[in-house]
Design an enzyme around this catalytic site. Sequence first.
Site, mmCIF file in Angstrom:
data_model
loop_
_atom_site.group_PDB
_atom_site.id
_atom_site.type_symbol
_atom_site.label_atom_id
_atom_site.label_comp_id
_atom_site.label_asym_id
_atom_site.label_seq_id
_atom_site.Cartn_x
_atom_site.Cartn_y
_atom_site.Cartn_z
ATOM 1 N N LYS A 94 0.516 8.614 0.004
ATOM 2 C CA LYS A 94 1.372 9.330 0.954
ATOM 3 C C LYS A 94 2.562 9.999 0.254
ATOM 4 O O LYS A 94 2.960 11.102 0.605
ATOM 5 C CB LYS A 94 1.849 8.397 2.065
ATOM 6 C CG LYS A 94 0.699 7.853 2.922
ATOM 7 C CD LYS A 94 -0.032 8.964 3.582
ATOM 8 C CE LYS A 94 -1.408 8.655 4.118
ATOM 9 N NZ LYS A 94 -1.590 7.719 5.161
ATOM 10 N N ARG B 11 -5.983 -4.227 5.124
ATOM 11 C CA ARG B 11 -6.681 -3.057 4.577
ATOM 12 C C ARG B 11 -7.702 -3.436 3.518
ATOM 13 O O ARG B 11 -7.609 -4.480 2.886
ATOM 14 C CB ARG B 11 -5.646 -2.119 3.927
ATOM 15 C CG ARG B 11 -4.584 -1.597 4.896
ATOM 16 C CD ARG B 11 -4.767 -0.152 5.202
ATOM 17 N NE ARG B 11 -3.969 0.294 6.344
ATOM 18 C CZ ARG B 11 -4.066 1.523 6.860
ATOM 19 N NH1 ARG B 11 -4.901 2.395 6.331
ATOM 20 N NH2 ARG B 11 -3.351 1.872 7.890
ATOM 21 N N HIS C 2 -2.622 15.414 6.567
ATOM 22 C CA HIS C 2 -3.092 14.045 6.853
ATOM 23 C C HIS C 2 -4.427 14.158 7.593
ATOM 24 O O HIS C 2 -4.524 13.869 8.781
ATOM 25 C CB HIS C 2 -2.032 13.336 7.702
ATOM 26 C CG HIS C 2 -2.208 11.850 7.808
ATOM 27 N ND1 HIS C 2 -1.577 11.108 8.779
ATOM 28 C CD2 HIS C 2 -2.924 10.955 7.072
ATOM 29 C CE1 HIS C 2 -1.900 9.827 8.634
ATOM 30 N NE2 HIS C 2 -2.715 9.714 7.617
ATOM 31 N N GLY D 143 -19.496 6.591 16.575
ATOM 32 C CA GLY D 143 -20.586 7.524 16.297
ATOM 33 C C GLY D 143 -20.775 8.566 17.393
ATOM 34 O O GLY D 143 -21.135 9.714 17.130
ATOM 35 N N CYS E 174 -5.607 5.866 13.830
ATOM 36 C CA CYS E 174 -6.135 6.500 15.050
ATOM 37 C C CYS E 174 -7.541 7.056 14.849
ATOM 38 O O CYS E 174 -7.989 7.892 15.631
ATOM 39 C CB CYS E 174 -5.188 7.584 15.537
ATOM 40 S SG CYS E 174 -3.667 6.909 16.222
ATOM 41 N N LYS F 1 -9.380 8.237 11.675
ATOM 42 C CA LYS F 1 -9.871 9.170 10.647
ATOM 43 C C LYS F 1 -11.017 8.570 9.829
ATOM 44 O O LYS F 1 -12.058 9.192 9.665
ATOM 45 C CB LYS F 1 -8.734 9.602 9.701
ATOM 46 C CG LYS F 1 -7.708 10.516 10.364
ATOM 47 C CD LYS F 1 -6.636 10.990 9.391
ATOM 48 C CE LYS F 1 -5.822 9.867 8.798
ATOM 49 N NZ LYS F 1 -5.123 9.035 9.788
ATOM 50 N N THR F 2 -10.823 7.348 9.316
ATOM 51 C CA THR F 2 -11.865 6.736 8.488
ATOM 52 C C THR F 2 -13.153 6.616 9.304
ATOM 53 O O THR F 2 -14.246 6.904 8.821
ATOM 54 C CB THR F 2 -11.418 5.341 8.002
ATOM 55 O OG1 THR F 2 -10.173 5.495 7.327
ATOM 56 C CG2 THR F 2 -12.437 4.732 7.068
ATOM 57 N N ASN F 3 -12.998 6.211 10.561
ATOM 58 C CA ASN F 3 -14.179 6.035 11.409
ATOM 59 C C ASN F 3 -14.903 7.344 11.678
ATOM 60 O O ASN F 3 -16.126 7.400 11.630
ATOM 61 C CB ASN F 3 -13.774 5.354 12.720
ATOM 62 C CG ASN F 3 -13.647 3.851 12.546
ATOM 63 O OD1 ASN F 3 -14.630 3.133 12.635
ATOM 64 N ND2 ASN F 3 -12.449 3.386 12.244
ATOM 65 N N GLY G 152 0.756 -1.266 0.000
ATOM 66 C CA GLY G 152 0.000 0.000 0.000
ATOM 67 C C GLY G 152 0.776 1.298 0.000
ATOM 68 O O GLY G 152 1.220 1.786 -1.037
ATOM 69 N N GLY G 153 0.944 1.858 1.186
ATOM 70 C CA GLY G 153 1.530 3.196 1.307
ATOM 71 C C GLY G 153 2.931 3.309 0.721
ATOM 72 O O GLY G 153 3.388 4.412 0.412
HETATM 73 P P1 GTP Z 1 -5.003 5.369 8.474
HETATM 74 O O1 GTP Z 1 -5.778 4.824 7.315
HETATM 75 O O2 GTP Z 1 -3.859 4.483 8.878
HETATM 76 O O3 GTP Z 1 -4.539 6.771 8.272
HETATM 77 O O4 GTP Z 1 -5.950 5.266 9.767
HETATM 78 P P2 GTP Z 1 -7.247 6.075 10.285
HETATM 79 O O5 GTP Z 1 -6.822 7.267 11.059
HETATM 80 O O6 GTP Z 1 -8.221 6.278 9.178
HETATM 81 O O7 GTP Z 1 -7.820 5.042 11.361
HETATM 82 P P3 GTP Z 1 -9.187 4.196 11.392
HETATM 83 O O8 GTP Z 1 -10.404 5.068 11.379
HETATM 84 O O9 GTP Z 1 -9.100 3.157 10.344
HETATM 85 O O10 GTP Z 1 -9.102 3.523 12.839
HETATM 86 C C1 GTP Z 1 -8.082 2.653 13.210
HETATM 87 C C2 GTP Z 1 -8.444 1.848 14.424
HETATM 88 O O11 GTP Z 1 -8.901 2.696 15.490
HETATM 89 C C3 GTP Z 1 -9.567 0.853 14.159
HETATM 90 O O12 GTP Z 1 -9.211 -0.375 14.705
HETATM 91 C C4 GTP Z 1 -10.755 1.441 14.862
HETATM 92 O O13 GTP Z 1 -11.621 0.445 15.298
HETATM 93 C C5 GTP Z 1 -10.142 2.255 16.002
HETATM 94 N N1 GTP Z 1 -10.980 3.435 16.332
HETATM 95 C C6 GTP Z 1 -11.424 4.370 15.458
HETATM 96 N N2 GTP Z 1 -12.198 5.302 16.075
HETATM 97 C C7 GTP Z 1 -12.230 4.955 17.381
HETATM 98 C C8 GTP Z 1 -12.860 5.527 18.530
HETATM 99 O O14 GTP Z 1 -13.553 6.549 18.476
HETATM 100 N N3 GTP Z 1 -12.656 4.891 19.729
HETATM 101 C C9 GTP Z 1 -11.894 3.755 19.812
HETATM 102 N N4 GTP Z 1 -11.745 3.204 21.009
HETATM 103 N N5 GTP Z 1 -11.286 3.182 18.750
HETATM 104 C C10 GTP Z 1 -11.455 3.771 17.548
HETATM 105 C C1 SPV Z 2 -1.427 5.457 6.923
HETATM 106 O O1 SPV Z 2 -0.540 4.670 7.327
HETATM 107 O O2 SPV Z 2 -1.582 6.588 7.432
HETATM 108 C C2 SPV Z 2 -2.342 5.042 5.850
HETATM 109 C C3 SPV Z 2 -2.068 3.778 5.160
HETATM 110 O O3 SPV Z 2 -3.274 5.747 5.543
HETATM 111 S S1 SPV Z 2 -0.783 3.902 4.004
HETATM 112 O O4 SPV Z 2 -1.349 4.198 2.696
HETATM 113 O O5 SPV Z 2 -0.098 2.615 3.995
HETATM 114 O O6 SPV Z 2 0.109 4.974 4.377
HETATM 115 MN MN MN Z 3 -3.305 7.683 6.741
#
Ligand code: GTP
Ligand code: SPV
Ligand code: MN
Length: 592
Positions: A206, A374, A226, A500, A250, A252-254, A198-199
């Site tokens: 990235k 992923r 980011h 949520g 951490c 973001k997607t959620n 991926g990245g």
């Molecule tokens: P990248 O794609 O790596 O940049 O990640 P991201 O920041 O989009 O993270 P993502 O939303 O995929 O969340 C990563 C992990 O954090 C998952 O395992 C989620 O279940 C967990 N997570 C996300 N939001 C929360 C939250 O509000 N509380 C808790 N406890 N865990 C969370």
């Molecule tokens: C991250 O690591 O912040 C991602 C996944 O979003 S990657 O594209 O592998 O960097």
């Molecule tokens: Mn990312």
Amino acid sequence: MTTNKHVLTWLDEMVALLKPDKVVWIDGSEEQLKALREESFKTGEMQPLNEELLPGCVLHHTAVNDVARVEGRTYICTKKKEDAAPINNWMETSEMKAKLIPMYDGCMKGRTMYVLPYCMGPIGSPFSKVGIELTDSIYVVMNMDIMTRMGQQALDQLGDSNDFVRGLHSKAKMEEENRYIVQFPEENTIWSINSGYGGNVLLGKKCFALRIASYQGLKEGWMAEHMLILGIEDPNGHVEYITAAFPSACGKTNLAMLIPPEVYAKQGYKVWTVGDDIAWMHIGEDGRLYAINPENGFFGVAPGTNEKSNPNALHTTMKNTIFTNVAHNLDNNTVWWEGLDKNPPENAEEWTGKKVNGKEWVAAGNKLAHPNSRFTAPAVNCPCLSKEFNNPNGVPVTAMVFGGRRAKTAPLVFQSFSWNHGVYVGSAMASETTAAAAGAVGVVRRDPMAMRPFTGYNMGDYFNHWIEMGEKLGDKAPKIFHVNWFRTDDEGHFIWPGFGDNMRVLMWMLKRCKGEVDAVETPIGYLPKPEDIDITGLEDVTLDTVKGLLSVDKDLWLEDCNGVEELYDQIGERVPAELRKQLADLRARLSK
Ligand code: GTP
Ligand code: SPV
Ligand code: MN
């Protein structure tokens, strides 16, 4: 496909270096992509999944030593060291080229080279930018098809211009010890070798949209961050936009795809996703900051995604999606990962491809899916995709949020006193490391603006660019907040329900932006009065819980200031005096 002489000249040079048997231009047509998929099934690079349950979906395994970004092998190369160092790995441009050219020489003998034009940002947007990636990987072509606007449309957007990012990727011999992910921001160039993950290899993401683009933003007066981008629509149909920077894995997607809790849903509030990982932000004609999402899909973390935590993401992955390093359910030819449900498939292949009894495997404490497995899913699949997703001008940003995983120090939310204080707060971000990058997990490290692995130039200059953007924006600047969804109790459980329910915190922010709610002034910033975080309908959260989540331990904060000072000292003399002053002011307020 193009008469652009800058493209053709570069291509000739690269063909001479790489010596592929065959050169194939990717036009983005259905036919061509279909043929490539078929080929990848034949070679085993991809496996087709159940056409009824997961139409158009495929599974891919990477090499076991190639499952995440490799920050230790990622370089920013410039002529002068001080322009990239010291947070980045740096090597002088010609020295790095001398090292890599022998590895690239002839590395595509016996292989096909795909010429993959792509556009980051909506076609036709003045803020979009074009890249061309040369690659010997069909996996890369198929992922880039989802993640970018790929093919002829990108070349049309480029026209005769020389303003395109030259990306070179080869799996080469997949040697871990010779893996390099290299950005040459001064030459609009990316070289990636010996990886297939991926990245490291989807160069539009990235490497371009953050490392190269952050440098372009410095030169051209905009920002590449980011950050997710989401819109909150009120019952009158008015939408306010928020961007948020959290480190990798951490949340973001959620957050970007959150489902409003009942208390807001029944009033008619809705949440719309514009982006889940990267924001490019420009100052618009009205003087406000506008954000576009340069990507066209989501490369999201699979583990933890389920019907309750993120139904929108789950539904987004139900068709035309590539799954990487998840588990394979052999009974019905579908996929599984930790946290999808409580029923690991018995007849399974774990992420490396090894056949196991999934139930026993998981019960024994093993993982079926890699923690950084992923999905690559098209944005159009997303049930809550914003109508503004393709708006060439982007969406106006009302609030910006920083956050990370902090077990104790950071409260649930606070607001910065000013733009410059907000820049300080971003620069001081820290978070526990995750599986998104190779290396130890759970170690607290400083990750300014969630950009530590992604800033394509000197971090001090980057901080200064933020301060200058604030000067240009003046009173139209977005308000800056900091959040922490990850505070834990004495047993290590997360106290805040998250997901949520994070909307409850966003709603407080929007009220602050509109001047509709007071706050408590504390040494670290403005905190909510506990009763102003709406906890209607939450079972395990009381007013006392919120009070606890908002508590600030001054000693921990003073200790944290030492960590920030260490970071600043490491970055050195280019740290803006304004940020040193912000740090001194914070210490003084905490010591009073
Ligand atoms: P990248 O794609 O790596 O940049 O990640 P991201 O920041 O989009 O993270 P993502 O939303 O995929 O969340 C990563 C992990 O954090 C998952 O395992 C989620 O279940 C967990 N997570 C996300 N939001 C929360 C939250 O509000 N509380 C808790 N406890 N865990 C969370
Ligand atoms: C991250 O690591 O912040 C991602 C996944 O979003 S990657 O594209 O592998 O960097
Ligand atoms: Mn990312």
